[in-house]
Design a protein around this motif. Sequence first.
Motif, short mmCIF file in Angstrom:
data_model
loop_
_atom_site.label_atom_id
_atom_site.label_comp_id
_atom_site.label_asym_id
_atom_site.label_seq_id
_atom_site.Cartn_x
_atom_site.Cartn_y
_atom_site.Cartn_z
N UNK A 156 -10.06 8.35 13.83
CA UNK A 156 -8.62 7.79 14.11
C UNK A 156 -8.84 6.31 14.21
N UNK A 157 -9.11 5.39 12.92
CA UNK A 157 -8.99 4.11 12.88
C UNK A 157 -7.64 3.60 12.92
N UNK A 158 -7.39 2.45 13.58
CA UNK A 158 -6.18 1.69 13.47
C UNK A 158 -5.87 1.43 12.21
N UNK A 185 -5.74 13.15 7.18
CA UNK A 185 -5.48 11.65 7.57
C UNK A 185 -4.09 11.28 7.67
N UNK A 186 -3.14 11.88 7.29
CA UNK A 186 -1.69 11.55 7.51
C UNK A 186 -1.43 11.58 9.01
N UNK A 187 -2.31 12.15 9.94
CA UNK A 187 -2.08 12.10 11.52
C UNK A 187 -2.91 11.10 12.00
N UNK A 188 -3.53 10.05 11.45
CA UNK A 188 -4.31 9.07 11.98
C UNK A 188 -3.31 8.03 12.59
N UNK A 189 -3.79 7.19 13.41
CA UNK A 189 -3.06 5.87 13.80
C UNK A 189 -2.74 4.97 12.47
N UNK A 190 -3.62 4.72 11.74
CA UNK A 190 -3.68 4.25 10.28
C UNK A 190 -2.33 4.60 9.68
N UNK A 191 -2.50 6.02 9.45
CA UNK A 191 -1.37 6.50 8.65
C UNK A 191 0.10 6.42 9.18
N UNK A 192 0.13 6.42 10.58
CA UNK A 192 1.31 6.69 11.28
C UNK A 192 1.96 5.26 11.14
N UNK A 193 1.24 4.23 11.14
CA UNK A 193 1.50 2.83 11.44
C UNK A 193 1.41 1.98 10.21
N UNK A 212 -15.34 -16.57 -6.37
CA UNK A 212 -14.55 -17.22 -5.79
C UNK A 212 -13.07 -16.70 -5.85
N UNK A 213 -12.66 -16.27 -7.28
CA UNK A 213 -11.48 -15.82 -7.25
C UNK A 213 -11.05 -14.31 -6.60
N UNK A 214 -12.05 -13.51 -6.79
CA UNK A 214 -12.04 -12.05 -6.34
C UNK A 214 -11.75 -12.11 -4.66
N UNK A 215 -12.60 -12.93 -4.14
CA UNK A 215 -12.97 -13.04 -2.86
C UNK A 215 -11.32 -13.41 -2.04
N UNK A 216 -10.84 -14.56 -2.85
CA UNK A 216 -9.57 -15.18 -2.45
C UNK A 216 -8.43 -14.11 -2.68
N UNK A 217 -8.50 -13.23 -3.72
CA UNK A 217 -7.56 -12.39 -3.76
C UNK A 217 -7.61 -11.19 -2.65
N UNK A 218 -8.78 -10.80 -2.37
CA UNK A 218 -8.98 -9.93 -1.42
C UNK A 218 -8.43 -10.28 0.08
N UNK A 219 -8.64 -11.67 0.13
CA UNK A 219 -8.35 -12.20 1.43
C UNK A 219 -6.65 -12.22 1.42
N UNK A 220 -6.10 -12.57 0.44
CA UNK A 220 -4.77 -12.53 0.25
C UNK A 220 -4.13 -11.37 0.51
N UNK A 221 -4.75 -10.24 -0.11
CA UNK A 221 -4.02 -9.00 -0.03
C UNK A 221 -4.20 -8.19 1.55
N UNK A 222 -5.17 -8.67 1.96
CA UNK A 222 -5.30 -8.23 3.57
C UNK A 222 -4.52 -8.90 4.43
N UNK A 223 -4.36 -10.34 4.03
CA UNK A 223 -3.48 -11.15 5.02
C UNK A 223 -2.06 -10.74 4.81
N UNK A 224 -1.52 -10.29 3.70
CA UNK A 224 -0.02 -9.77 3.39
C UNK A 224 -0.03 -8.56 4.08
N UNK A 225 -1.27 -7.37 4.06
CA UNK A 225 -0.90 -6.43 5.03
C UNK A 225 -0.78 -6.46 6.47
N UNK A 226 -1.65 -7.47 6.76
CA UNK A 226 -1.47 -8.02 8.49
C UNK A 226 -0.07 -8.39 8.86
N UNK A 227 0.31 -9.43 7.79
CA UNK A 227 1.60 -10.04 7.96
C UNK A 227 2.94 -9.07 8.05
N UNK A 228 2.61 -8.00 7.42
CA UNK A 228 3.89 -6.98 7.32
C UNK A 228 4.18 -6.21 8.35
N UNK A 229 2.86 -6.29 9.31
CA UNK A 229 2.97 -5.73 10.88
C UNK A 229 3.73 -6.54 12.02
#
Length: 229
Positions: A156-158, A185-193, A212-229
């Motif tokens: 049950x990960x967040x 998986x749809x019943x987990x906290x991650x899915x519900x939120x 350099x580019x791939x890591x920057x893109x990965x950071x940007x993707x995760x930051x966007x997911x966090x900012x959406x919350x």
Amino acid sequence: YNADSTPKVGTLFEPDQDAVKKVSPDLIIVGGRSRAKFDDMAKLAPTLDLSVDTQAPLKSIQPKTQTLAAIKKKEAEAQTALKKLNDAVTGLQGKTATAGNAMLILAVGEKTSTFGPGSRFGMIYDVFGFTPNDAVKSLSAKDRHPVKLEDIAKANPDWLFVIDRNAATGKQSKSAREVLENSVIRDTAAAKNNRIVYLDPYNWYIMGSAGLTSMQQNIDQIAAALNAK
């Protein structure tokens, strides 16, 4: 690269020596999957191994970037890009510290594996700062640990981060999204939120977040997911 005009010189694992020789390169760069062929390539032209240490990816990327920048006489541009990367990591860590626990899985069709800190994909915890879920924090740093969907649901990960290997390699199969969203998986906290994040499969699986580019893109993707919350 332009796919039509770029010479084909083999695969990530098996460079075609005759094709490489025909290109007559001034410099050959190997890394990751191709590093085992360093000696073969060095017989054909000056060769650099720019493989990134998966145990310390962020620290390792910096000297590799600076080496490449020196060759191309782009040190100033590299310094700017590295500062942006380090600032982005610091900013991301400030958000992940209070974001809850996380689990990262690799999906191959309907089979799944998970990874803990210090592993191939452990940077989600080690660099980006997510707290590892109790189910993964004590895992050995071996390549992967097969896990059932029911076990993921029980953990049950967040946050659940997903790498779809078949999407990365182009293999036709049921997508990771189809598998996970129609399961326990749809019943987990991650899915519900709405905190299941399908990571860029090419950047994570093929590139290994080692550039350099791939890591920057990965950071940007995760930051966007966090900012959406």
